[in-house]
Scaffold this motif. Structure first.
Motif, PDB file in Angstrom:
ATOM      1  N   GLU A 185     -11.392  16.768  -4.677  1.00 23.80           N
ATOM      2  CA  GLU A 185     -10.534  17.699  -5.085  1.00 23.80           C
ATOM      3  C   GLU A 185      -9.810  17.966  -3.769  1.00 23.80           C
ATOM      4  OE1 GLU A 185      -9.837  19.689  -7.503  1.00 23.80           O
ATOM      5  OE2 GLU A 185     -10.990  18.563  -9.033  1.00 23.80           O
ATOM      6  N   ALA A 186     -10.446  18.086  -2.526  1.00 21.57           N
ATOM      7  CA  ALA A 186      -9.883  18.142  -1.082  1.00 21.57           C
ATOM      8  C   ALA A 186      -8.525  17.230  -0.865  1.00 21.57           C
ATOM      9  CB  ALA A 186     -10.750  18.416   0.063  1.00 21.57           C
ATOM     10  N   SER A 187      -8.755  16.134  -1.386  1.00 17.31           N
ATOM     11  CA  SER A 187      -7.859  15.257  -1.071  1.00 17.31           C
ATOM     12  C   SER A 187      -6.703  15.289  -1.610  1.00 17.31           C
ATOM     13  CB  SER A 187      -8.559  13.815  -1.339  1.00 17.31           C
ATOM     14  OG  SER A 187      -8.474  13.378  -2.522  1.00 17.31           O
ATOM     15  N   SER A 188      -6.633  15.908  -2.769  1.00 15.39           N
ATOM     16  CA  SER A 188      -5.359  15.746  -3.630  1.00 15.39           C
ATOM     17  C   SER A 188      -4.064  16.505  -2.696  1.00 15.39           C
ATOM     18  CB  SER A 188      -5.466  16.546  -4.752  1.00 15.39           C
ATOM     19  OG  SER A 188      -5.717  18.167  -4.529  1.00 15.39           O
ATOM     20  N   VAL A 189      -4.351  17.220  -1.545  1.00 17.93           N
ATOM     21  CA  VAL A 189      -3.287  17.840  -0.780  1.00 17.93           C
ATOM     22  C   VAL A 189      -2.604  16.774   0.208  1.00 17.93           C
ATOM     23  CG1 VAL A 189      -4.346  20.337  -0.991  1.00 17.93           C
ATOM     24  CG2 VAL A 189      -4.744  18.792   0.983  1.00 17.93           C
ATOM     25  N   GLN A 190      -3.418  15.891   0.264  1.00 19.34           N
ATOM     26  CA  GLN A 190      -3.075  14.839   1.241  1.00 19.34           C
ATOM     27  C   GLN A 190      -1.446  14.546   1.332  1.00 19.34           C
ATOM     28  OE1 GLN A 190      -5.835  11.807   1.566  1.00 19.34           O
ATOM     29  NE2 GLN A 190      -7.607  13.283   2.185  1.00 19.34           N
ATOM     30  N   LEU A 191      -1.108  13.770  -0.033  1.00 22.37           N
ATOM     31  CA  LEU A 191       0.061  13.089  -0.140  1.00 22.37           C
ATOM     32  C   LEU A 191       1.209  14.213  -0.105  1.00 22.37           C
ATOM     33  CD1 LEU A 191       1.708  10.772  -0.471  1.00 22.37           C
ATOM     34  CD2 LEU A 191       1.170  10.804  -2.944  1.00 22.37           C
ATOM     35  N   PRO A 192       0.887  15.192  -0.946  1.00 16.64           N
ATOM     36  CA  PRO A 192       1.948  16.522  -0.941  1.00 16.64           C
ATOM     37  C   PRO A 192       2.568  16.913   0.360  1.00 16.64           C
ATOM     38  CG  PRO A 192       0.489  16.897  -2.661  1.00 16.64           C
ATOM     39  CD  PRO A 192       0.131  15.702  -1.682  1.00 16.64           C
ATOM     40  N   PHE A 193       1.407  17.399   1.251  1.00 21.67           N
ATOM     41  CA  PHE A 193       1.693  17.975   2.394  1.00 21.67           C
ATOM     42  C   PHE A 193       2.234  16.754   3.609  1.00 21.67           C
ATOM     43  CE2 PHE A 193      -0.119  21.513   0.677  1.00 21.67           C
ATOM     44  CZ  PHE A 193       0.117  22.519   1.274  1.00 21.67           C
ATOM     45  N   ILE A 194       1.931  15.462   3.400  1.00 21.27           N
ATOM     46  CA  ILE A 194       2.496  14.377   4.250  1.00 21.27           C
ATOM     47  C   ILE A 194       3.909  14.386   4.079  1.00 21.27           C
ATOM     48  CG2 ILE A 194       2.695  11.851   4.510  1.00 21.27           C
ATOM     49  CD1 ILE A 194      -0.496  11.832   4.542  1.00 21.27           C
ATOM     50  N   ILE A 195       4.187  14.297   2.739  1.00 26.48           N
ATOM     51  CA  ILE A 195       5.608  14.279   2.214  1.00 26.48           C
ATOM     52  C   ILE A 195       6.476  15.466   2.738  1.00 26.48           C
ATOM     53  CG2 ILE A 195       7.138  14.442   0.208  1.00 26.48           C
ATOM     54  CD1 ILE A 195       5.110  12.643  -1.305  1.00 26.48           C
ATOM     55  N   ILE A 196       5.750  16.809   2.708  1.00 28.06           N
ATOM     56  CA  ILE A 196       6.520  17.866   3.128  1.00 28.06           C
ATOM     57  C   ILE A 196       6.854  17.715   4.626  1.00 28.06           C
ATOM     58  CG2 ILE A 196       6.156  20.202   3.782  1.00 28.06           C
ATOM     59  CD1 ILE A 196       4.585  20.386   1.048  1.00 28.06           C
ATOM     60  N   GLY A 197       5.789  17.153   5.487  1.00 27.01           N
ATOM     61  CA  GLY A 197       5.980  17.105   6.756  1.00 27.01           C
ATOM     62  C   GLY A 197       7.180  16.157   7.274  1.00 27.01           C
ATOM     63  N   VAL A 198       7.125  14.809   6.732  1.00 24.17           N
ATOM     64  CA  VAL A 198       8.126  13.907   6.674  1.00 24.17           C
ATOM     65  C   VAL A 198       9.367  14.612   6.466  1.00 24.17           C
ATOM     66  CG1 VAL A 198       8.957  11.795   6.034  1.00 24.17           C
ATOM     67  CG2 VAL A 198       6.618  11.745   6.248  1.00 24.17           C
ATOM     68  N   VAL A 199       9.571  15.339   5.282  1.00 23.02           N
ATOM     69  CA  VAL A 199      10.888  15.611   4.999  1.00 23.02           C
ATOM     70  C   VAL A 199      11.429  16.642   5.844  1.00 23.02           C
ATOM     71  CG1 VAL A 199      12.284  17.142   3.202  1.00 23.02           C
ATOM     72  CG2 VAL A 199      10.559  15.242   2.223  1.00 23.02           C
TER      73      VAL A 199
END
Length: 425
Positions: A185-199
């Protein structure tokens, strides 16, 4: 060529409105998600809002002082770097599944957002023809609304799993099985927030390579860094009765706004029996209603005194929340969607009424009204505690009480005939 460069600069600055709007409106997704992943009470989960909104209270003055020394472009770049760093910190926070780590990351994100908000409005007004400055800033602020709807929809589909265990299901699991479930459950934030950080980093790089004009006059009214003048000026400002009540009204309004949105998914699950993914779709509809309400409200103000409209909207929201507290099924959810519609005009109207007649004190008075955004850090924990002691439905009486004060503030100002709406949140 110069015109093309100017349009590119406008586009980049406009993107900032979307960036902080998207982040802030992920909170209603993160609150139920982290409640589940970190096994929190409603009170503990509400600290997501506290970590976010407290940055708006603590950072505006330091941000202004930084920009006075290094320029507004330097402040924007620092804001973007902080924002990106906070987003990247969600990855290690999810690995260790540490709630304090998540809150720290959120505080860093919104510290960056505080820098961005301090600079974006003045920049968007000077980039281009002065005659179209009002159109540019209103166009840019529309991206806040689009960001809100997008955040709820995307966050609901990408972050929320739609699977919530009952107490019985958790008890039936072994320690390893439960830990595996919670880590997933906790890991589901990983990809969205990495994308946000890169953008956000890409936007920072593009802005670094783009020429932006210096804004000298924006330092005026922000000289609150000396402790003695700060005390004296605040004391003098609070002798202005309307400003004093306006700061309190804004404090209550932002608290109500945060409460209504942040617990919307939990409310929909408990009262209407929705799963979290369906509730997130209804949240998107609610935030779209907020955007529509701002457009409709602006139109209605050409026929109805804005202060009278604020009073009508304030008491309407009290009634709608009372209805949502005592009824069951989907109707209370629709009532909360309507609340979003009717609170849409409140922030700019309260702001404009608060600073009316301040003259040379206007900018300093404005900073106090903006700092009242800290209400969004105060009221969600109160609502969370009420929910833990009673239930999520009864807890919605907290924002109802907040809207009641907004109604009182409007009644105090009914004699005002003209209100200039220039600020949006």
């Amino acid at each position: 060529m110069a015109k093309d460069k100017n349009l590119f600069a406008v586009a980049l600055i406009t993107s900032l409105f979307f960036i902080w709007g998207f982040a802030l409106n992920l909170n209603p997704i993160l609150i139920p998600h982290l409640k589940k992943a970190c096994q929190l009470t409603d009170l503990q989960s509400s600290l997501v809002d506290s970590a976010s909104y407290i940055a708006y209270f603590l950072l505006p003055i330091p941000a202004a002082q930084f920009m006075k020394r290094y320029g507004y472009k330097g402040g924007i770049l620092l804001g973007l770097v902080l924002f990106s760093a906070g987003a990247f910190l969600f990855y290690p926070a999810s690995i260790v599944r540490n709630y304090a780590f998540f809150l720290g990351a959120l505080f860093i994100i919104f510290s960056g957002a505080a820098f961005l908000e301090t600079a974006a409005n003045p920049y968007i007004t000077v980039l281009g023809d002065p005659k179209s400055a009002t159109q540019r800033i209103n166009f840019a602020q529309m991206f806040n609304g689009f960001a809100a709807v997008s955040a709820a929809y995307i966050g609901g589909n990408v972050i929320l799993s739609g699977k919530t265990l009952t107490s019985a299901q958790e008890s039936a699991m072994s320690a390893d099985q439960l830990n595996t479930y919670l880590l997933k459950e906790a890991s589901s934030v990983q990809l969205p927030f990495i994308i946000i950080g890169v953008v956000v980093l890409v936007v920072a790089i593009l802005l670094y390579r783009t020429h932006l004009p210096q804004i000298v006059e924006e330092g005026e009214g922000m000289e609150l860094h000396d402790s003695l003048p700060l005390i004296q000026r605040i004391s003098a400002l609070f002798k202005e009765k309307n400003l004093r009540f306006g700061v309190i009204a804004q404090f209550f309004y932002v608290g109500a706004q945060a409460c209504v949105g942040s617990f919307f998914i939990r409310f929909s699950e408990r009262v209407a029996g929705m799963d979290e993914k369906l509730a997130a779709i209804y949240l998107s509809a609610a935030l779209f209603a907020f955007l529509a309400g701002r457009l409709v409200g602006t139109f209605l103000m050409t026929f109805i005194n804005p202060v009278r409209l604020l009073a009508i909207y304030g008491i309407t929201n009290v009634a709608l929340i009372v209805i949502s507290v005592f009824l069951h099924g989907k109707f209370p959810v629709f009532a909360l969607i309507a609340v979003e519609f009717f609170m849409s005009i409140m922030f700019p109207t309260i702001f404009s009424l608060s600073i009316r007649g301040l003259g040379s004190k206007t900018k300093e008075g404005s900073s106090l009204v903006i700092m009242a955004i800290v209400g969004g850090a105060v009221f969600p924990p109160i609502m969370g505690r009420v929910s833990d002691l009673t239930n999520i439905q009864i807890a919605y009486l907290v924002p109802a009480a907040c809207f009641l004060f907004v109604f009182y503030f409007a009644i105090r100002n009914l004699k005002v005939k003209e209100v200039k709406l220039s600020v949006s949140h």
